[in-house]
Enzyme design. Structure first.
Site, PDB file in Angstrom:
ATOM      1  N   ASP A  44      28.326 -16.949  10.513  1.00  0.00           N
ATOM      2  CA  ASP A  44      27.708 -17.533  11.709  1.00  0.00           C
ATOM      3  C   ASP A  44      28.770 -18.305  12.481  1.00  0.00           C
ATOM      4  O   ASP A  44      29.823 -18.646  11.951  1.00  0.00           O
ATOM      5  CB  ASP A  44      26.518 -18.429  11.355  1.00  0.00           C
ATOM      6  CG  ASP A  44      26.870 -19.527  10.367  1.00  0.00           C
ATOM      7  OD1 ASP A  44      27.911 -20.186  10.525  1.00  0.00           O
ATOM      8  OD2 ASP A  44      26.094 -19.730   9.423  1.00  0.00           O
ATOM      9  N   LYS A  73      24.087 -15.679  14.827  1.00  0.00           N
ATOM     10  CA  LYS A  73      22.977 -16.073  13.963  1.00  0.00           C
ATOM     11  C   LYS A  73      22.082 -17.052  14.698  1.00  0.00           C
ATOM     12  O   LYS A  73      22.545 -18.016  15.284  1.00  0.00           O
ATOM     13  CB  LYS A  73      23.507 -16.739  12.687  1.00  0.00           C
ATOM     14  CG  LYS A  73      22.418 -17.281  11.769  1.00  0.00           C
ATOM     15  CD  LYS A  73      23.047 -17.955  10.560  1.00  0.00           C
ATOM     16  CE  LYS A  73      22.076 -18.812   9.819  1.00  0.00           C
ATOM     17  NZ  LYS A  73      22.715 -19.519   8.709  1.00  0.00           N
ATOM     18  N   ARG A  75      18.261 -19.148  14.031  1.00  0.00           N
ATOM     19  CA  ARG A  75      17.228 -19.482  13.047  1.00  0.00           C
ATOM     20  C   ARG A  75      16.070 -20.118  13.805  1.00  0.00           C
ATOM     21  O   ARG A  75      16.252 -21.103  14.517  1.00  0.00           O
ATOM     22  CB  ARG A  75      17.761 -20.437  11.990  1.00  0.00           C
ATOM     23  CG  ARG A  75      16.789 -20.680  10.844  1.00  0.00           C
ATOM     24  CD  ARG A  75      17.331 -21.691   9.843  1.00  0.00           C
ATOM     25  NE  ARG A  75      18.596 -21.335   9.279  1.00  0.00           N
ATOM     26  CZ  ARG A  75      18.773 -20.636   8.148  1.00  0.00           C
ATOM     27  NH1 ARG A  75      17.730 -20.205   7.498  1.00  0.00           N
ATOM     28  NH2 ARG A  75      19.973 -20.383   7.695  1.00  0.00           N
ATOM     29  N   ASP A  98      31.922 -18.828   3.294  1.00  0.00           N
ATOM     30  CA  ASP A  98      30.911 -19.824   3.653  1.00  0.00           C
ATOM     31  C   ASP A  98      31.001 -20.997   2.683  1.00  0.00           C
ATOM     32  O   ASP A  98      31.663 -20.903   1.648  1.00  0.00           O
ATOM     33  CB  ASP A  98      29.519 -19.193   3.616  1.00  0.00           C
ATOM     34  CG  ASP A  98      28.561 -19.794   4.639  1.00  0.00           C
ATOM     35  OD1 ASP A  98      28.845 -20.879   5.181  1.00  0.00           O
ATOM     36  OD2 ASP A  98      27.513 -19.177   4.889  1.00  0.00           O
ATOM     37  N   THR A 106      21.717 -14.958   4.982  1.00  0.00           N
ATOM     38  CA  THR A 106      22.811 -14.956   5.952  1.00  0.00           C
ATOM     39  C   THR A 106      23.942 -14.037   5.494  1.00  0.00           C
ATOM     40  O   THR A 106      24.448 -13.218   6.269  1.00  0.00           O
ATOM     41  CB  THR A 106      23.330 -16.388   6.179  1.00  0.00           C
ATOM     42  OG1 THR A 106      22.260 -17.181   6.709  1.00  0.00           O
ATOM     43  CG2 THR A 106      24.502 -16.416   7.132  1.00  0.00           C
TER      44      THR A 106
END
Length: 195
Positions: A44, A73, A75, A98, A106
């Site tokens: 993201d 991304k 949400r 990440d 994700t």
């Protein structure tokens, strides 16, 4: 790796040091990648700074420039969406980086997007493997060939044998021990976790 560095720094009224797993991941992945054409992918836009720091460290280890890509991304009401992958992954080993994996949604969607765009292999590396909810189902995705985490959280929630076969757990104790030694003896933490 803390999820929100600003919140972490504002939460304490004493000196703290933020340790990052970047070096742990580079030491593991660098030798295994060899001459492979690699791209580092942030799952993201919010993780771009972390991914870029990892990309630079990996590039120094490999002795060549490593490109960067990222996933769009969004949400809303707990639902993750966004399918745009920005950057070139075709013909490359894509490394998703990440700070944590919760449900794996994700990473799974980013891995699928990389595979659909022609990545020859997709590896995910995240500092903290929380693995809640549907993580077993999400991370069983055929698009994801390897899942690398540190041992900051035991991976007992990953019970699917297909996911367990992909899992590589790296020890953080040497990083913590070296940080403690440097703090005690007056060494540099910046050099330990820096570029």
């Amino acid at each position: 790796d803390v999820h929100n560095l600003a919140a972490y720094q504002n939460a304490f009224r004493c000196g703290t040091d933020h340790l990052e797993a970047k070096r742990v991941f580079v030491e593991h992945l660098g030798p295994a990648l060899g001459a492979a054409d690699v791209v580092v992918v942030s799952p993201d836009a919010g993780g771009l700074k972390r991914a870029n720091a990892f990309r630079e460290a990996l590039g120094r280890t490999l002795g060549r420039e490593v490109p960067l890509a990222f996933m769009e991304k969004y949400r809303s009401a707990g639902v993750v969406s966004g399918r745009t992958l920005v950057g070139e992954v075709e013909g490359r080993v894509a490394i998703l980086i990440d700070d944590l994996i919760s449900t794996g949604t994700t990473l799974a969607r980013a891995a699928t997007a990389c595979q659909e765009r022609g990545a020859v292999r997709v590896i995910a590396a995240a500092t903290h493997g929380v693995f809640t909810g549907e993580a077993n189902a999400q991370l069983a995705s055929a698009a994801l060939s390897e899942l690398v985490v540190t041992d900051t959280i035991p991976s007992f929630r990953l019970t699917d044998p297909n996911v367990r076969r992909k899992l590589v757990t790296l020890a953080c104790a040497p990083l913590f021990a070296e940080a403690a030694r440097r703090i005690h003896e007056g060494g540099s933490i910046v050099e330990l976790v820096g570029p």
